[in-house]
Design an enzyme around this catalytic site. Structure first.
Site, mmCIF file in Angstrom:
data_model
loop_
_atom_site.group_PDB
_atom_site.id
_atom_site.type_symbol
_atom_site.label_atom_id
_atom_site.label_comp_id
_atom_site.label_asym_id
_atom_site.label_seq_id
_atom_site.Cartn_x
_atom_site.Cartn_y
_atom_site.Cartn_z
ATOM 1 N N ARG A 14 0.816 -1.219 0.000
ATOM 2 C CA ARG A 14 0.000 0.000 0.000
ATOM 3 C C ARG A 14 0.848 1.267 0.000
ATOM 4 O O ARG A 14 0.489 2.276 0.599
ATOM 5 C CB ARG A 14 -0.958 0.011 1.205
ATOM 6 C CG ARG A 14 -1.948 -1.147 1.251
ATOM 7 C CD ARG A 14 -2.903 -1.137 0.049
ATOM 8 N NE ARG A 14 -3.891 -2.195 0.175
ATOM 9 C CZ ARG A 14 -3.725 -3.433 -0.271
ATOM 10 N NH1 ARG A 14 -2.604 -3.757 -0.893
ATOM 11 N NH2 ARG A 14 -4.668 -4.347 -0.121
ATOM 12 N N SER A 67 -11.271 -0.059 2.105
ATOM 13 C CA SER A 67 -10.791 -0.379 3.450
ATOM 14 C C SER A 67 -10.432 0.922 4.166
ATOM 15 O O SER A 67 -9.599 1.689 3.694
ATOM 16 C CB SER A 67 -9.572 -1.298 3.385
ATOM 17 O OG SER A 67 -9.908 -2.536 2.799
ATOM 18 N N GLU A 101 -6.284 4.157 6.146
ATOM 19 C CA GLU A 101 -5.863 3.943 4.764
ATOM 20 C C GLU A 101 -6.451 5.031 3.884
ATOM 21 O O GLU A 101 -5.870 5.414 2.872
ATOM 22 C CB GLU A 101 -6.297 2.559 4.272
ATOM 23 C CG GLU A 101 -5.757 2.216 2.901
ATOM 24 C CD GLU A 101 -5.811 0.734 2.586
ATOM 25 O OE1 GLU A 101 -6.354 0.389 1.523
ATOM 26 O OE2 GLU A 101 -5.322 -0.073 3.390
#
Length: 306
Positions: A175, A225, A295
Site C-alpha cells: 500500500r 478499506s 488507509e
C-alpha cells in the site's frame, strides 16, 4: 481569482467548474465545495495548468475518482485538478503491454486487458479507483499488487516538468510507493501482462468481482478499506471483535457486511465519518492494544492526536 488558470483551461478546452461539490468527486459522497475544479484533457494541458497555478500562486490538489479521499464538510480552498474521463486513454503498447493514462479507471484497464487476452490484473477487477491512484498507493487485493506489473511510470512535477520512474525508483511496497513521499503527479503507466486464454481470464475476473459483492458493501459510498492492515492482524477482524460491526455515528456506519469498511449509510457528513473512525481507533486500541492507521486519505483536521 485564478485568472491564469481559467484562461489556460479555456485555451485547452478543459472543463472548469467554480464551487464544484466534492461530494460528487469522491466515492464517499461527502465533502463541501472546492473553489475551482479543472479537468485536464491532455499531458500538455496538465503542464500548462500547473504552470498557471504557479502564476496564480496556488498549489493544486490532484485527484482521480476520489476513491481513497475524505473531504471536509466545509470544502476546500484553492484548485482541484481532476484526472477523469478526459485523461483516461488506454492503448496496446506491444509485447503484451498496456499503456494507460492516470485517469483511466482500474476496471476499464482490466476490461481492456481481457479484450487483448492479457492476464495479470484479474485481482484488480472491481477496485473502484483510477490507475493513477492505484499506482500512487500500490493498490492490491487477493494476493496481487499493481506494482508487480509496472514497466514504467510517467509523471510530472508541480512546475510542469515531465519525467519517468522504473519500478525500482517507484519503490513499490505494501500500500505504498515513493510517489506518496514526492511531489510528483502520475500521468500514465505501462504495464507488462501475460498472454492467456480469455475465457480463463474472464472467469477469474468474474470470480473476484463476485467475492467483492459478497463480502464488501459495494452498494454504499465508502473509501474501500478504511484502515491499513496492522502487522500481524486484520483491521476488520479487530473491529468486529470489539463489537463495532454496525456501529453508527450520524449517517456513517461500520459496515454490517465487512467491519473493515466505514460506509455512508444515510447522508453522512465528513464529521460523522471522522468521529466514527475515532471511536473505532479508540475502542480497538483499548481492547487489543493495536493502533489502527487510516488507509483513507483525510484532508483537513483529524479528531485524534496520533
Amino acid at each position: 481569482m485564478f485568472e491564469t488558470i481559467l484562461r489556460v483551461a479555456e485555451q485547452h478546452g478543459c472543463t472548469a467548474i467554480k464551487n464544484a461539490p466534492m461530494s460528487e468527486y469522491t466515492t464517499f459522497s461527502v465533502g463541501g465545495p472546492v473553489e475551482l475544479l479543472v479537468e485536464p484533457n491532455s499531458v500538455d494541458a496538465l503542464g500548462d495548468l500547473l504552470q498557471a497555478c504557479e502564476t496564480d500562486g496556488v498549489k493544486p490538489l490532484v485527484i482521480g475518482r476520489g476513491s481513497n479521499l475524505l473531504v471536509p464538510d466545509e470544502g476546500l480552498k484553492g484548485v482541484v485538478l481532476h484526472m477523469g474521463d478526459d485523461f483516461s486513454e488506454v492503448s496496446y503498447a506491444g509485447n503484451d503491454m498496456i499503456k494507460a493514462q492516470a485517469g483511466a479507471t482500474v476496471i476499464k484497464v482490466c476490461r481492456f486487458a481481457l479484450e487483448y487476452s492479457l492476464s495479470g490484473l484479474e485481482f484488480a477487477f472491481g477496485i473502484p479507483g483510477t490507475v493513477g491512484g492505484a499506482i500512487y498507493m500500490n493498490a492490491g487485493a487477493y494476493g496481487g499488487e499493481i506494482g508487480e506489473h509496472v514497466v514504467v511510470v510517467n509523471h510530472m512535477d508541480y512546475h510542469g516538468k515531465r519525467g519517468s520512474w522504473s519500478p525500482r525508483q517507484a519503490g513499490f511496497s505494501y500500500r505504498h510507493s515513493n510517489y506518496m513521499d514526492e511531489e510528483l503527479i502520475i500521468t500514465s503507466v505501462v504495464l507488462q501482462l501475460d498472454k492467456a486464454n480469455p475465457d480463463a481470464i474472464k472467469m477469474k475476473m468474474d470470480n473476484f468481482m463476485e467475492r467483492r459483492k459478497t463480502k464488501q458493501p459495494l452498494e454504499y459510498g465508502s473509501a474501500g478499506s478504511t484502515f491499513k492492515r496492522p502487522e500481524g492482524y486484520y483491521a476488520g477482524a479487530l473491529i468486529e471483535q470489539s463489537g463495532l460491526k454496525g456501529a453508527t455515528v450520524g449517517g456513517a456506519q461500520v459496515s454490517e457486511k465487512h467491519a473493515g469498511f466505514v460506509i455512508n449509510k444515510d447522508n453522512a457528513t465528513a464529521k460523522d465519518v471522522l468521529d466514527l473512525m475515532a471511536l473505532v481507533r479508540e475502542t480497538v486500541q483499548r481492547d487489543h492494544g493495536v493502533t489502527l492507521e487510516p488507509e483513507v486519505r483525510i484532508l483537513g483536521e483529524v479528531p485524534w492526536n496520533s
